[in-house]
Design an enzyme around this catalytic site. Sequence first.
Site, mmCIF file in Angstrom:
data_model
loop_
_atom_site.group_PDB
_atom_site.id
_atom_site.type_symbol
_atom_site.label_atom_id
_atom_site.label_comp_id
_atom_site.label_asym_id
_atom_site.label_seq_id
_atom_site.Cartn_x
_atom_site.Cartn_y
_atom_site.Cartn_z
ATOM 1 C CB VAL A 24 15.557 21.602 9.012
ATOM 2 C CG1 VAL A 24 14.859 22.910 9.395
ATOM 3 C CG2 VAL A 24 14.867 20.974 7.804
ATOM 4 N N GLY A 105 -0.415 12.719 3.424
ATOM 5 C CA GLY A 105 -1.293 13.322 4.423
ATOM 6 C C GLY A 105 -0.654 14.529 5.083
ATOM 7 C CG ASP A 128 4.060 3.715 2.062
ATOM 8 O OD1 ASP A 128 4.505 2.632 2.498
ATOM 9 O OD2 ASP A 128 3.123 4.324 2.595
ATOM 10 N NE ARG A 155 15.003 -16.690 -2.270
ATOM 11 C CZ ARG A 155 14.041 -16.924 -3.156
ATOM 12 N NH1 ARG A 155 13.764 -18.179 -3.516
ATOM 13 N NH2 ARG A 155 13.343 -15.938 -3.669
ATOM 14 N NE ARG A 163 6.451 -23.508 5.834
ATOM 15 C CZ ARG A 163 7.219 -23.501 6.910
ATOM 16 N NH1 ARG A 163 8.042 -22.478 7.129
ATOM 17 N NH2 ARG A 163 7.184 -24.507 7.761
ATOM 18 C CD GLN A 252 7.326 -3.775 5.456
ATOM 19 O OE1 GLN A 252 7.377 -3.681 4.235
ATOM 20 N NE2 GLN A 252 6.197 -4.003 6.100
#
Length: 320
Positions: A24, A105, A128, A155, A163, A252
């Site tokens: 911008v 939002g 998201d 992993r 597990r 994240q």
Amino acid sequence: MIKKIGVLTSGGDAPGMNAAVRGVVRTALSEGLEVYGVYDGYLGLYEGRIEKLDRSSVSDVINKGGTFLGSARFPEFKEVEVREQAIENLKKHGIDALVVIGGDGSYMGAKKLTEMGYPCIGLPGTIDNDIAGTDYTIGYLTALNTVIDAIDRLRDTSSSHQRISIVEIMGRHCGDLTLMSAIAGGCEYIITPETGLDKDKLIKNIQDGIAKGKKHAIIALTELMMDANELAREIEAATGRETRATVLGHIQRGGRPAAFDRVLASRMGNYAVHLLMEGHGGRCVGIVKEQLVHHDIIDAIENMKRPVRSDLYQVAEELF
């Protein structure tokens, strides 16, 4: 005619926001416009924390995560009096239009300003990937790489200890990040808002895998679906196999933006300035089939729906 443009980042931060601000600023300056940065989103807009930016203001930010302008949750912006003060602060600096970078939002705030006669352009900045009218949001693919890296590490240890691991992934009401992470990370099971959760089926599938000699499993779970630790306890009780939940959380959102997000954000920032110069307001920018597009911001919030990636869910079903 537009002479001065403001830019702010709002809501949850996303890698690539700095690149968008840079796009911008550099574009506006190249076109002979003045640019002002609003610090800490709508809160800063209300409090009048607005400063003029130049080319050096955005030097060495394209490779940095987060947002140097800062961001803040500010639900009070829904109040008319608060928005009136925000517009008054923009007018004090002679700012003619505003570029808002954030999620739904943030778009709602831009919509409200548009309805009050102040032209805004929205850029989709959220990991998201839940914004309508665009294939990808700024920050999504960087977050995807972050999640995959975490899954790869889990992993290793899950295999060592035989597990079951549950990985809780961000996304709110959209399972895109979980879906793509699960496919790329080779997860055995996936739980998203789009798939729902059949707990009995999940446990049976895990038991069947154990009976066939499977030593470990990774379950990808979208946040807010259910408590990950509670699900881990239920799976362990039903299968007898140690089960642990890992909530990736805000890790994240951080990190250096991937090349794709840097380019996408730069293109969108450039495009937003040109839209404003052409007299467009109340629009939001997206990328569809590699082409930049713009939509009515009200439609993006209220009418447009993100399509469910049924093709990728089919791929996931067959691979898992």
